[in-house]
Write a protein that holds these residues in place. Sequence first.
Motif, PDB file in Angstrom:
ATOM      1  N   VAL A 154       0.744  -1.315  -0.007  1.00  0.00           N
ATOM      2  CA  VAL A 154       0.053   0.000  -0.125  1.00  0.00           C
ATOM      3  C   VAL A 154       1.008   1.406  -0.057  1.00  0.00           C
ATOM      4  O   VAL A 154       0.598   2.375  -0.439  1.00  0.00           O
ATOM      5  CB  VAL A 154      -0.991  -0.041   1.230  1.00  0.00           C
ATOM      6  N   TYR A 155       1.956   1.082   0.605  1.00  0.00           N
ATOM      7  CA  TYR A 155       3.240   2.220   0.462  1.00  0.00           C
ATOM      8  C   TYR A 155       4.261   1.754  -0.364  1.00  0.00           C
ATOM      9  O   TYR A 155       4.890   0.280  -0.132  1.00  0.00           O
ATOM     10  CB  TYR A 155       3.627   2.578   2.001  1.00  0.00           C
ATOM     11  N   ALA A 156       4.456   2.260  -1.460  1.00  0.00           N
ATOM     12  CA  ALA A 156       5.713   1.857  -2.134  1.00  0.00           C
ATOM     13  C   ALA A 156       6.348   3.197  -2.867  1.00  0.00           C
ATOM     14  O   ALA A 156       6.055   4.273  -2.588  1.00  0.00           O
ATOM     15  CB  ALA A 156       5.171   1.026  -3.320  1.00  0.00           C
ATOM     16  N   LEU A 157       7.396   2.823  -3.487  1.00  0.00           N
ATOM     17  CA  LEU A 157       8.382   3.821  -4.038  1.00  0.00           C
ATOM     18  C   LEU A 157       7.380   4.319  -5.378  1.00  0.00           C
ATOM     19  O   LEU A 157       6.997   3.351  -6.194  1.00  0.00           O
ATOM     20  CB  LEU A 157       9.577   3.853  -4.382  1.00  0.00           C
ATOM     21  N   ASP A 158       7.395   5.539  -5.666  1.00  0.00           N
ATOM     22  CA  ASP A 158       6.813   5.870  -7.272  1.00  0.00           C
ATOM     23  C   ASP A 158       7.899   6.085  -7.853  1.00  0.00           C
ATOM     24  O   ASP A 158       9.033   5.864  -7.701  1.00  0.00           O
ATOM     25  CB  ASP A 158       5.906   7.228  -6.725  1.00  0.00           C
ATOM     26  N   ASP A 159       7.436   6.352  -9.279  1.00  0.00           N
ATOM     27  CA  ASP A 159       8.471   6.655 -10.497  1.00  0.00           C
ATOM     28  C   ASP A 159       9.604   7.489  -9.898  1.00  0.00           C
ATOM     29  O   ASP A 159      10.666   7.449 -10.775  1.00  0.00           O
ATOM     30  CB  ASP A 159       7.547   7.013 -11.591  1.00  0.00           C
ATOM     31  N   ASP A 160       9.495   8.495  -9.172  1.00  0.00           N
ATOM     32  CA  ASP A 160      10.530   9.449  -8.914  1.00  0.00           C
ATOM     33  C   ASP A 160      11.248   8.854  -7.501  1.00  0.00           C
ATOM     34  O   ASP A 160      12.136   9.516  -7.181  1.00  0.00           O
ATOM     35  CB  ASP A 160       9.888  10.703  -8.518  1.00  0.00           C
TER      36      ASP A 160
END
Length: 184
Positions: A154-160
């Motif tokens: 549910v929490y993850a790193l985005d493309d940035d």
Amino acid sequence: MSTDKRLPDALLEWSGWLTRLGAPVAPCLRPGQSPDKISDVLGADLPAAVLAWFSWCDGVDDAPGQTIGDCWVIPGYWPVTLAETQDMWSVEPPYPHWVPLLRDGATDLYAAAWSTSDEEPVVVSLWDHGDPVVEFHSIADLVTVTNACFARNVYALDDDGLLDLTDAEGYDKIYEEVTGLPAT
């Protein structure tokens, strides 16, 4: 979860998630302070959960080129340093005792709040534009929700490469499971 060994272990699990994800904040998390130092700053009559929190982490070290997003331990928020707890804050929860735990880039906070040191502090959201709201029955609930959000992606790193909420419905489900409160 009580504030015995399980809360410190769960806080370390949170750090572990940040490291495994490669979150920019992971190498910048400052080690927690000693119980004596925490008591010197916040007073001797602290709930055990507040002591556990500041024993775990004392904010985020500055790094070259760091952005606010690089400091997030949950999307949008980073841990307050023990020294920052003494700053003048523009909000006031309806509890005789409180201490900020997490802050954003403006004046919004998550704070532990309690009436007496022998009670479990609640976690209150203090928004600049609204009334304080009890978001979690305890610091342990906040940590449990956070770790479950990492475990269920549910929490993850985005493309940035910044920590992001990737599944709002998933968050609501975890929040309701852990707290028993309706998601807002």
